[in-house]
Design an enzyme around this catalytic site. Structure first.
Site, short mmCIF file in Angstrom:
data_model
loop_
_atom_site.label_atom_id
_atom_site.label_comp_id
_atom_site.label_asym_id
_atom_site.label_seq_id
_atom_site.Cartn_x
_atom_site.Cartn_y
_atom_site.Cartn_z
N GLU A 242 0.93 -1.21 -0.15
CA GLU A 242 0.07 -0.22 0.10
C GLU A 242 0.73 1.23 0.00
O GLU A 242 0.55 2.50 0.65
CB GLU A 242 -1.01 0.14 1.15
CG GLU A 242 -2.15 -0.89 0.99
CD GLU A 242 -3.34 -0.75 1.86
OE1 GLU A 242 -3.50 0.19 2.53
OE2 GLU A 242 -4.08 -1.81 1.83
N HIS A 361 0.50 -8.05 -2.43
CA HIS A 361 -0.85 -7.83 -1.65
C HIS A 361 -1.80 -8.37 -2.51
O HIS A 361 -2.15 -8.12 -3.49
CB HIS A 361 -0.80 -6.28 -1.76
CG HIS A 361 -1.88 -5.68 -1.04
ND1 HIS A 361 -2.20 -4.24 -0.67
CD2 HIS A 361 -2.78 -6.26 -0.03
CE1 HIS A 361 -3.09 -4.23 0.03
NE2 HIS A 361 -3.73 -5.35 0.54
N PRO A 366 -13.92 -10.84 1.53
CA PRO A 366 -14.14 -12.21 1.75
C PRO A 366 -15.15 -12.91 0.72
O PRO A 366 -15.20 -13.91 0.64
CB PRO A 366 -14.72 -12.06 3.17
CG PRO A 366 -14.69 -10.52 3.37
CD PRO A 366 -14.04 -9.89 2.48
N ASP A 405 0.97 -8.96 2.42
CA ASP A 405 -0.70 -8.87 2.88
C ASP A 405 -1.21 -9.83 2.04
O ASP A 405 -1.88 -9.40 1.35
CB ASP A 405 -1.17 -7.48 3.12
CG ASP A 405 -2.56 -7.46 3.42
OD1 ASP A 405 -3.08 -8.32 3.84
OD2 ASP A 405 -3.18 -6.48 3.48
N PHE A 469 -12.41 -5.94 12.00
CA PHE A 469 -11.76 -7.11 11.82
C PHE A 469 -10.52 -7.08 12.82
O PHE A 469 -9.74 -6.25 12.92
CB PHE A 469 -11.19 -7.36 10.56
CG PHE A 469 -10.55 -8.53 10.11
CD1 PHE A 469 -11.24 -9.81 10.01
CD2 PHE A 469 -9.21 -8.59 10.26
CE1 PHE A 469 -10.34 -11.04 9.89
CE2 PHE A 469 -8.46 -9.54 10.05
CZ PHE A 469 -9.27 -10.95 9.76
#
Length: 528
Positions: A242, A361, A366, A405, A469
């Protein structure tokens, strides 16, 4: 039962109002039980209480607490520390002259009723209650904050407090964790890898992150603390996600170069199709930095998952292509060669050894877990291709470090795939989507990867701690046939996060992710 009710009365009613000699009839507390047998609702209203026993803490699972219409002026500290699942708290019609700042520990509160008390001032710590939806304060002689602030509604009121909260004490330095039965004196020389999703400037907006003060989300504030977080661990290889193109050019590159690092960056795929130069600068991507006195660059490659999917159109099928083409995640890879006469970071390798470092990344949503799986499968296939090419040329495996990530928890199919497990084509994380040969045969990896944290201590409790989260999403993988993990950076304590905003980022930890790091060294290799 009747006996339980009287037992509850015994510990809750520690002091009763006895101002009148006349007998007072008091109702029994109302307790609601869930199917599992745990108390979730407790009603102790209209009982003329002047104090509440600390024993209220044994009902740590309650989500609703009604203390209205009593004579309370203070709450036991144990309530704030133990009843942290409270979503509804009614303190109306009591004798509160002030609200204890410890109320900030009740981070799950959705409704707080303070009406008809004696409150003149409200604590700034209310700014931590970012989940609060209904805040009732009428009937109090409030002078601070001004009623014009309160009249704007719950969210405006909480924002007012949040922007004025004290930042608190900075977190202590994180230590290093060793495997069991290993002392620090037995650590072998090697190299240190650091991985961090720094939270792109365009994503760090108050409308998305309503629990962090706006001033602490400002990039000019965050960038210096992020840099400090990176360099304080003195890593040899740094993988950041990012990172926006503009911030790489204006900040990260000059700062890292001045500290002896050089690097390679690739933005997400959309950047190639954008004509607006200014907007192109806001696209984030992945960057790898390394110490130039330890490594030289041999080769680099950008891995675009959309492009790889198109190359496999027949194997994936049009339905799968349509799913994958909406997500433009990438990986960047470099092959590094240790500088001659530098520390023997790849033990037993000799001057011809190389190291493959990959930073990625993976998509976050989901609802697109099938796309996550396929992006990782594309990555696995490309890394297998690079490794096989290297082995054919040199007759030995290529040491590999894979950071990123991955937006996948340790229980996910994505994690299992990277760990070398076969994933059936009908796995639930394919979301019943069709990927032709891939869903027909399933997914496999021949990379022999190991998570550094899993190898040393087990995966940490979390690497991401946002408002909605908490879990592990970030990993450092290494090829376990060529490398070994010596130690890892210890996980961050949840108590530290809760003591600030209750989620990340906060004024000291400036991303919604926490950085992870490990020390690796090479295994002895033999020419084949």
């Amino acid at each position: 039962t009747h006996s339980l009710t009287h037992s509850l009365l015994f510990f809750c009613l520690s002091v009763m109002s006895t101002s009148s000699s006349q007998s007072i009839r008091r109702r029994e507390p109302d307790i609601t039980e869930e199917e599992e047998g745990e108390w979730t609702k407790l009603d102790i209203s209209n009982m003329q209480l002047v104090a509440l026993s600390p024993n209220i803490s044994i009902y740590s699972n309650i989500t609703e607490l009604y203390l209205n219409n009593n004579n309370l002026s203070r709450l036991p500290i144990e309530l704030f520390r133990c009843c942290i699942h409270l979503r509804h708290l009614d303190l109306s019609n009591n004798k509160f002259h002030f609200l204890q700042p410890e109320i900030c520990h009740l981070l799950q509160l959705r409704e707080l009723n303070l009406s008809w008390n004696l409150l003149r001032e409200l604590p700034f710590e209310l700014g931590k209650l970012f989940r609060l939806e209904k805040f009732i304060i009428e009937g109090n002689p409030i002078i601070k904050p001004d009623m014009s602030i309160i009249s704007k509604g719950t969210q405006a009121c909480i924002e007012y407090f949040r922007e004025r909260m004290q930042a608190g004490e900075p977190p202590p330095p994180r230590d290093w964790a060793l495997p069991e039965n290993r002392s620090s004196g037995n650590i072998q020389s090697g190299f240190r890898v650091f991985c961090y999703n720094v939270l792109a400037e365009s994503y760090a907006q108050s409308c998305r992150i309503n629990y962090c003060p706006a001033w602490a989300l400002d990039w000019d504030y965050r960038k210096h603390r992020i840099l400090k977080e990176i360099v304080c661990y003195e890593p040899d290889i740094i993988c950041l996600q990012e990172v926006e193109a503009a911030q790489l050019e204006l900040f990260f590159q000059p700062e890292m170069f001045s500290r002896g690092y050089i690097g390679k960056f690739h933005p997400k795929s959309r950047s190639r199709t954008m004509d607006d130069a200014a907007k192109k600068k806001t696209v984030d991507g992945c960057v790898i930095f390394w110490k130039k006195d330890l490594f030289t660059l041999v080769a680099e490659e950008v891995i675009e998952y959309q492009a790889m999917a198109l190359e496999r159109h027949d194997a994936i099928g049009q339905s799968g292509i349509n799913r994958m083409m909406t997500k433009d995640n990438i990986a960047t890879a470099v092959i590094l060669k240790p500088v001659k006469d530098s520390l023997c970071i790849l033990q037993g390798a000799g001057e011809y050894d190389y190291l493959l470092v990959v930073n990625t990344h993976i998509h976050w949503d989901p609802n697109y877990s099938d796309v996550k799986l396929m992006q990782i499968q594309m990555l696995v296939e490309k890394l297998e291709e690079i490794s096989k090419k290297h082995f054919r040329a040199r007759g030995r495996p290529l040491p590999m470090v894979l950071c990123g990530d991955f937006n996948s928890v340790p229980q996910s199919a994505a994690y299992k795939l990277l760990s070398g497990h076969h994933i059936d084509g009908d796995h639930e994380e394919f979301c019943q989507q069709e990927y032709c040969l891939y869903t027909k045969k399933g997914l496999d990896s021949q990379l022999s990867l190991k998570s550094a944290y899993a190898a040393v201590t087990g995966e940490p409790p979390f690497t991401n701690y946002s408002g909605d989260f908490v879990g592990v999403l970030d990993y450092i993988w290494y090829s376990e046939d060529t490398l070994s993990a010596e130690r890892v950076l210890k996980p961050l304590s949840e108590d530290i996060i809760l003591s600030h905003n209750g989620a990340l980022p906060n004024p000291y930890m400036c991303s919604d992710h926490i950085p992870i790091a490990c020390d690796l060294h090479g295994r002895i290799q033999k020419m084949l």
